[in-house]
Design a protein around this motif. Structure first.
Motif, PDB file in Angstrom:
ATOM      1  N   HIS A 119      33.542  44.847  42.412  1.00  0.00           N
ATOM      2  CA  HIS A 119      34.848  44.887  43.139  1.00  0.00           C
ATOM      3  C   HIS A 119      35.724  45.312  42.347  1.00  0.00           C
ATOM      4  CE1 HIS A 119      38.170  42.796  45.017  1.00  0.00           C
ATOM      5  NE2 HIS A 119      37.952  43.612  46.065  1.00  0.00           N
ATOM      6  N   CYS A 120      36.964  45.953  42.563  1.00  0.00           N
ATOM      7  CA  CYS A 120      37.883  46.339  41.761  1.00  0.00           C
ATOM      8  C   CYS A 120      39.447  46.190  42.331  1.00  0.00           C
ATOM      9  CB  CYS A 120      37.987  47.681  41.281  1.00  0.00           C
ATOM     10  SG  CYS A 120      39.195  48.660  40.265  1.00  0.00           S
ATOM     11  N   VAL A 121      40.361  45.620  41.778  1.00  0.00           N
ATOM     12  CA  VAL A 121      41.554  45.740  42.222  1.00  0.00           C
ATOM     13  C   VAL A 121      42.484  46.609  41.339  1.00  0.00           C
ATOM     14  CG1 VAL A 121      43.803  44.478  42.719  1.00  0.00           C
ATOM     15  CG2 VAL A 121      41.325  43.284  43.307  1.00  0.00           C
ATOM     16  N   LEU A 122      42.868  47.795  41.853  1.00  0.00           N
ATOM     17  CA  LEU A 122      43.936  48.522  41.089  1.00  0.00           C
ATOM     18  C   LEU A 122      45.228  48.406  41.059  1.00  0.00           C
ATOM     19  CD1 LEU A 122      43.845  50.977  38.940  1.00  0.00           C
ATOM     20  CD2 LEU A 122      43.668  52.334  41.056  1.00  0.00           C
ATOM     21  N   LYS A 123      45.860  48.136  39.920  1.00  0.00           N
ATOM     22  CA  LYS A 123      47.094  47.707  39.876  1.00  0.00           C
ATOM     23  C   LYS A 123      47.932  48.689  38.989  1.00  0.00           C
ATOM     24  CE  LYS A 123      46.910  43.062  40.696  1.00  0.00           C
ATOM     25  NZ  LYS A 123      47.092  41.449  40.050  1.00  0.00           N
ATOM     26  N   ASN A 124      49.290  48.891  39.160  1.00  0.00           N
ATOM     27  CA  ASN A 124      50.022  49.823  38.475  1.00  0.00           C
ATOM     28  C   ASN A 124      50.592  48.860  36.970  1.00  0.00           C
ATOM     29  OD1 ASN A 124      52.222  48.507  39.220  1.00  0.00           O
ATOM     30  ND2 ASN A 124      53.088  50.230  40.472  1.00  0.00           N
ATOM     31  N   LYS A 125      51.413  49.457  36.361  1.00  0.00           N
ATOM     32  CA  LYS A 125      51.834  48.493  34.870  1.00  0.00           C
ATOM     33  C   LYS A 125      52.813  47.393  35.367  1.00  0.00           C
ATOM     34  CE  LYS A 125      53.740  49.444  30.408  1.00  0.00           C
ATOM     35  NZ  LYS A 125      54.242  50.412  29.355  1.00  0.00           N
ATOM     36  N   LEU A 126      53.552  47.628  36.575  1.00  0.00           N
ATOM     37  CA  LEU A 126      54.516  46.482  36.988  1.00  0.00           C
ATOM     38  C   LEU A 126      53.422  45.408  37.849  1.00  0.00           C
ATOM     39  CD1 LEU A 126      57.219  48.754  38.449  1.00  0.00           C
ATOM     40  CD2 LEU A 126      57.004  47.592  35.970  1.00  0.00           C
ATOM     41  N   ARG A 146      36.579  41.184  34.457  1.00  0.00           N
ATOM     42  CA  ARG A 146      37.180  41.833  33.246  1.00  0.00           C
ATOM     43  C   ARG A 146      38.402  42.775  33.469  1.00  0.00           C
ATOM     44  NH1 ARG A 146      33.141  45.317  29.588  1.00  0.00           N
ATOM     45  NH2 ARG A 146      32.202  43.451  29.294  1.00  0.00           N
ATOM     46  N   GLN A 147      39.390  42.499  32.893  1.00  0.00           N
ATOM     47  CA  GLN A 147      40.771  43.301  32.947  1.00  0.00           C
ATOM     48  C   GLN A 147      40.802  44.507  32.186  1.00  0.00           C
ATOM     49  OE1 GLN A 147      44.485  41.497  34.203  1.00  0.00           O
ATOM     50  NE2 GLN A 147      45.420  42.674  32.282  1.00  0.00           N
ATOM     51  N   ILE A 148      40.820  45.776  32.858  1.00  0.00           N
ATOM     52  CA  ILE A 148      40.969  46.941  31.773  1.00  0.00           C
ATOM     53  C   ILE A 148      42.059  47.711  32.154  1.00  0.00           C
ATOM     54  CG2 ILE A 148      39.595  49.095  31.207  1.00  0.00           C
ATOM     55  CD1 ILE A 148      37.007  47.702  32.811  1.00  0.00           C
ATOM     56  N   GLU A 149      42.893  47.873  30.736  1.00  0.00           N
ATOM     57  CA  GLU A 149      44.119  48.331  31.019  1.00  0.00           C
ATOM     58  C   GLU A 149      44.032  49.666  30.668  1.00  0.00           C
ATOM     59  OE1 GLU A 149      47.296  46.118  29.520  1.00  0.00           O
ATOM     60  OE2 GLU A 149      46.804  44.271  30.339  1.00  0.00           O
ATOM     61  N   LEU A 150      44.563  50.821  31.184  1.00  0.00           N
ATOM     62  CA  LEU A 150      44.321  52.195  30.625  1.00  0.00           C
ATOM     63  C   LEU A 150      45.815  52.947  30.665  1.00  0.00           C
ATOM     64  CD1 LEU A 150      41.382  53.509  32.723  1.00  0.00           C
ATOM     65  CD2 LEU A 150      41.341  52.578  30.534  1.00  0.00           C
ATOM     66  N   SER A 151      46.109  53.465  29.638  1.00  0.00           N
ATOM     67  CA  SER A 151      47.478  54.210  29.420  1.00  0.00           C
ATOM     68  C   SER A 151      47.207  55.417  30.342  1.00  0.00           C
ATOM     69  CB  SER A 151      47.488  54.743  27.900  1.00  0.00           C
ATOM     70  OG  SER A 151      46.572  55.652  27.660  1.00  0.00           O
ATOM     71  N   ALA A 152      48.241  56.220  30.674  1.00  0.00           N
ATOM     72  CA  ALA A 152      47.981  57.529  31.611  1.00  0.00           C
ATOM     73  C   ALA A 152      47.177  58.294  30.895  1.00  0.00           C
ATOM     74  CB  ALA A 152      49.354  57.908  31.696  1.00  0.00           C
ATOM     75  N   GLY A 153      47.241  58.579  29.659  1.00  0.00           N
ATOM     76  CA  GLY A 153      46.356  59.683  29.065  1.00  0.00           C
ATOM     77  C   GLY A 153      44.873  59.214  28.957  1.00  0.00           C
ATOM     78  N   GLU A 154      44.518  57.474  29.174  1.00  0.00           N
ATOM     79  CA  GLU A 154      43.256  57.413  29.297  1.00  0.00           C
ATOM     80  C   GLU A 154      42.602  57.343  30.767  1.00  0.00           C
ATOM     81  OE1 GLU A 154      42.582  54.008  26.144  1.00  0.00           O
ATOM     82  OE2 GLU A 154      44.123  53.605  27.542  1.00  0.00           O
ATOM     83  N   ALA A 155      43.606  57.146  31.601  1.00  0.00           N
ATOM     84  CA  ALA A 155      43.256  57.430  32.958  1.00  0.00           C
ATOM     85  C   ALA A 155      43.169  58.576  33.715  1.00  0.00           C
ATOM     86  CB  ALA A 155      44.244  56.326  33.788  1.00  0.00           C
ATOM     87  N   TYR A 156      44.100  58.989  34.417  1.00  0.00           N
ATOM     88  CA  TYR A 156      44.132  60.443  34.807  1.00  0.00           C
ATOM     89  C   TYR A 156      45.035  61.467  34.231  1.00  0.00           C
ATOM     90  CZ  TYR A 156      41.736  58.088  38.767  1.00  0.00           C
ATOM     91  OH  TYR A 156      40.898  57.034  39.593  1.00  0.00           O
ATOM     92  N   GLY A 157      45.578  61.293  33.125  1.00  0.00           N
ATOM     93  CA  GLY A 157      46.164  62.010  32.232  1.00  0.00           C
ATOM     94  C   GLY A 157      47.618  61.967  32.647  1.00  0.00           C
ATOM     95  N   ILE A 177      46.035  49.071  35.775  1.00  0.00           N
ATOM     96  CA  ILE A 177      45.286  48.131  35.133  1.00  0.00           C
ATOM     97  C   ILE A 177      44.124  47.638  36.330  1.00  0.00           C
ATOM     98  CG2 ILE A 177      45.266  45.406  34.930  1.00  0.00           C
ATOM     99  CD1 ILE A 177      48.204  46.000  34.597  1.00  0.00           C
ATOM    100  N   PHE A 178      42.797  47.854  35.755  1.00  0.00           N
ATOM    101  CA  PHE A 178      41.605  47.800  36.678  1.00  0.00           C
ATOM    102  C   PHE A 178      41.253  46.111  36.515  1.00  0.00           C
ATOM    103  CE2 PHE A 178      41.891  52.259  35.767  1.00  0.00           C
ATOM    104  CZ  PHE A 178      41.230  52.707  37.088  1.00  0.00           C
ATOM    105  N   GLU A 179      41.259  45.431  37.637  1.00  0.00           N
ATOM    106  CA  GLU A 179      40.648  44.060  37.679  1.00  0.00           C
ATOM    107  C   GLU A 179      39.086  44.031  38.329  1.00  0.00           C
ATOM    108  OE1 GLU A 179      43.516  41.432  39.439  1.00  0.00           O
ATOM    109  OE2 GLU A 179      44.894  41.828  37.714  1.00  0.00           O
ATOM    110  N   ILE A 180      38.379  44.045  37.431  1.00  0.00           N
ATOM    111  CA  ILE A 180      36.962  44.140  37.634  1.00  0.00           C
ATOM    112  C   ILE A 180      36.010  42.752  37.807  1.00  0.00           C
ATOM    113  CG2 ILE A 180      34.889  45.292  37.154  1.00  0.00           C
ATOM    114  CD1 ILE A 180      36.887  47.467  37.637  1.00  0.00           C
ATOM    115  N   GLU A 181      35.391  42.670  38.803  1.00  0.00           N
ATOM    116  CA  GLU A 181      34.402  41.584  39.129  1.00  0.00           C
ATOM    117  C   GLU A 181      32.907  42.055  39.208  1.00  0.00           C
ATOM    118  OE1 GLU A 181      33.177  37.712  41.499  1.00  0.00           O
ATOM    119  OE2 GLU A 181      34.857  38.701  42.344  1.00  0.00           O
TER     120      GLU A 181
END
Length: 160
Positions: A9-16, A56-67, A130-134
């Motif tokens: 299960h994933c909740v996707l959030k922006n930096k805010l 697990r919370q996985i934070e990705l910068s724009a470059g690591e995510a979709y560019g 920010i991906f909040e993963i379970e």
């Protein structure tokens, strides 16, 4: 190479911290063979060695995510220059070949009576995510599953 199949299960959030989406993802490979082009390589790295039930919370910068957002991937064209453009709708995916290049995937972002705007950026390009993963289920991938996961051509509307 340790490749897992993860259902989560994933909740996707922006930096805010604003929720962009919430999904259930089933049978996702945690990594693909080196050199394989796939989206969200940073997420694949973040999912490695996940255990069932783990959060697990996985934070990705724009470059690591979709560019990063690339303005050179935005095209404004005369509608009359595209066959089939009268049937298009905003948000629809299309394949379009720019002169001298192979067909690329674009999203229709604006339509007027005589113009059409196509955007080749992912809708979340330029955003830190920010991906909040379970993890709901985790197992080792079979060699066949790894082979089957290699990308195929996308079926979109083809414009000429």
């Amino acid at each position: 190479m340790n490749v897992q199949i993860v259902s989560f299960h994933c909740v996707l959030k922006n930096k805010l911290g604003q929720v962009i989406s919430s999904t259930y993802n089933r049978d996702v490979l945690t990594s693909l063979p080196e050199g394989t082009d796939h989206s969200l390589p940073g997420l694949s790295v973040g999912l490695k060695n996940l255990r069932k039930g783990e959060k697990r919370q996985i934070e990705l910068s724009a470059g690591e995510a979709y560019g990063f957002y690339d303005t050179t991937k935005v095209l404004e064209l005369a509608r009359e220059s595209l066959s089939g453009s009268s049937k298009l709708k905003v948000g629809e995916s299309v394949l379009f070949a720019r002169e001298g290049k192979k067909a690329e995937k674009f999203r229709v972002t604006d339509l007027s009576q005589d113009r059409i705007t196509l955007d080749g950026n992912h809708p979340l390009a330029g955003q830190d995510l920010i991906f909040e993963i379970e993890a709901l289920d985790v197992r080792e991938a079979t060699p066949e599953e790894i082979r089957e996961s290699l990308p195929e051509e996308d079926d979109g509307v083809i414009l000429h």
